[in-house]
Design a protein around this motif. Structure first.
Motif, mmCIF file in Angstrom:
data_model
loop_
_atom_site.group_PDB
_atom_site.id
_atom_site.type_symbol
_atom_site.label_atom_id
_atom_site.label_comp_id
_atom_site.label_asym_id
_atom_site.label_seq_id
_atom_site.Cartn_x
_atom_site.Cartn_y
_atom_site.Cartn_z
ATOM 1 N N MET A 153 0.830 -1.204 0.000
ATOM 2 C CA MET A 153 0.000 0.000 0.000
ATOM 3 C C MET A 153 0.865 1.255 0.000
ATOM 4 N N ARG A 154 1.980 1.212 0.720
ATOM 5 C CA ARG A 154 2.867 2.376 0.712
ATOM 6 C C ARG A 154 3.411 2.641 -0.681
ATOM 7 N N TRP A 155 3.813 1.570 -1.379
ATOM 8 C CA TRP A 155 4.317 1.740 -2.739
ATOM 9 C C TRP A 155 3.225 2.239 -3.659
ATOM 10 N N ALA A 156 2.016 1.722 -3.494
ATOM 11 C CA ALA A 156 0.908 2.171 -4.339
ATOM 12 C C ALA A 156 0.607 3.642 -4.094
ATOM 13 N N LYS A 157 0.632 4.057 -2.847
ATOM 14 C CA LYS A 157 0.393 5.466 -2.537
ATOM 15 C C LYS A 157 1.517 6.344 -3.076
ATOM 16 N N LEU A 158 2.751 5.853 -2.976
ATOM 17 C CA LEU A 158 3.885 6.613 -3.487
ATOM 18 C C LEU A 158 3.795 6.778 -5.002
ATOM 19 N N VAL A 159 3.468 5.716 -5.700
ATOM 20 C CA VAL A 159 3.338 5.781 -7.155
ATOM 21 C C VAL A 159 2.170 6.683 -7.534
ATOM 22 N N ASP A 160 1.071 6.584 -6.794
ATOM 23 C CA ASP A 160 -0.088 7.431 -7.076
ATOM 24 C C ASP A 160 0.252 8.901 -6.864
ATOM 25 N N SER A 161 0.972 9.181 -5.810
ATOM 26 C CA SER A 161 1.372 10.560 -5.531
ATOM 27 C C SER A 161 2.325 11.081 -6.608
ATOM 28 N N ALA A 162 3.266 10.247 -7.032
ATOM 29 C CA ALA A 162 4.203 10.661 -8.088
ATOM 30 C C ALA A 162 3.465 10.893 -9.399
ATOM 31 N N GLU A 163 2.485 10.047 -9.697
ATOM 32 C CA GLU A 163 1.710 10.217 -10.929
ATOM 33 C C GLU A 163 0.932 11.522 -10.897
ATOM 34 N N ARG A 164 0.320 11.817 -9.768
ATOM 35 C CA ARG A 164 -0.425 13.075 -9.639
ATOM 36 C C ARG A 164 0.495 14.276 -9.778
ATOM 37 N N SER A 165 1.658 14.204 -9.147
ATOM 38 C CA SER A 165 2.618 15.309 -9.230
ATOM 39 C C SER A 165 3.093 15.516 -10.661
ATOM 40 N N LEU A 166 3.369 14.426 -11.346
ATOM 41 C CA LEU A 166 3.813 14.521 -12.738
ATOM 42 C C LEU A 166 2.724 15.110 -13.622
ATOM 43 N N TYR A 167 1.474 14.740 -13.382
ATOM 44 C CA TYR A 167 0.359 15.294 -14.147
ATOM 45 C C TYR A 167 0.289 16.811 -13.975
ATOM 46 N N TRP A 168 0.383 17.277 -12.727
ATOM 47 C CA TRP A 168 0.295 18.712 -12.494
ATOM 48 C C TRP A 168 1.531 19.443 -13.002
ATOM 49 N N LEU A 169 2.678 18.817 -12.950
ATOM 50 C CA LEU A 169 3.894 19.433 -13.473
ATOM 51 C C LEU A 169 3.799 19.622 -14.986
#
Length: 66
Positions: A30-46
């Motif tokens: 779950m930690r990895w999934a949350k980390l990947v989800d957070s990175a994906e969201r950050s990349l989208y906004w960037l």
């Protein structure tokens, strides 16, 4: 004969219970999934912010000068 089967089932249920406990608390996954989800969201906004900045600073001045 039946007693041996009962102990076998008891041991099997203990092993299954241990396996189920491991699968019920997937904290690392779950930690990895949350980390990947957070990175994906950050990349989208960037990407969105870079695109907007490009439009504002590169394309709009060209439209105003012509």
């Amino acid at each position: 004969m039946f007693r041996d089967k009962e102990t076998d089932f008891g041991e099997m249920s203990k092993q299954a219970e241990i396996l189920n406990r491991d699968h019920l608390s997937p904290t690392r996954e779950m930690r990895w999934a949350k980390l990947v989800d957070s990175a994906e969201r950050s990349l989208y906004w960037l990407i969105s912010a870079v695109t907007l900045a490009y439009i504002v600073f590169r394309i709009l001045p060209l439209l105003g000068s012509g």
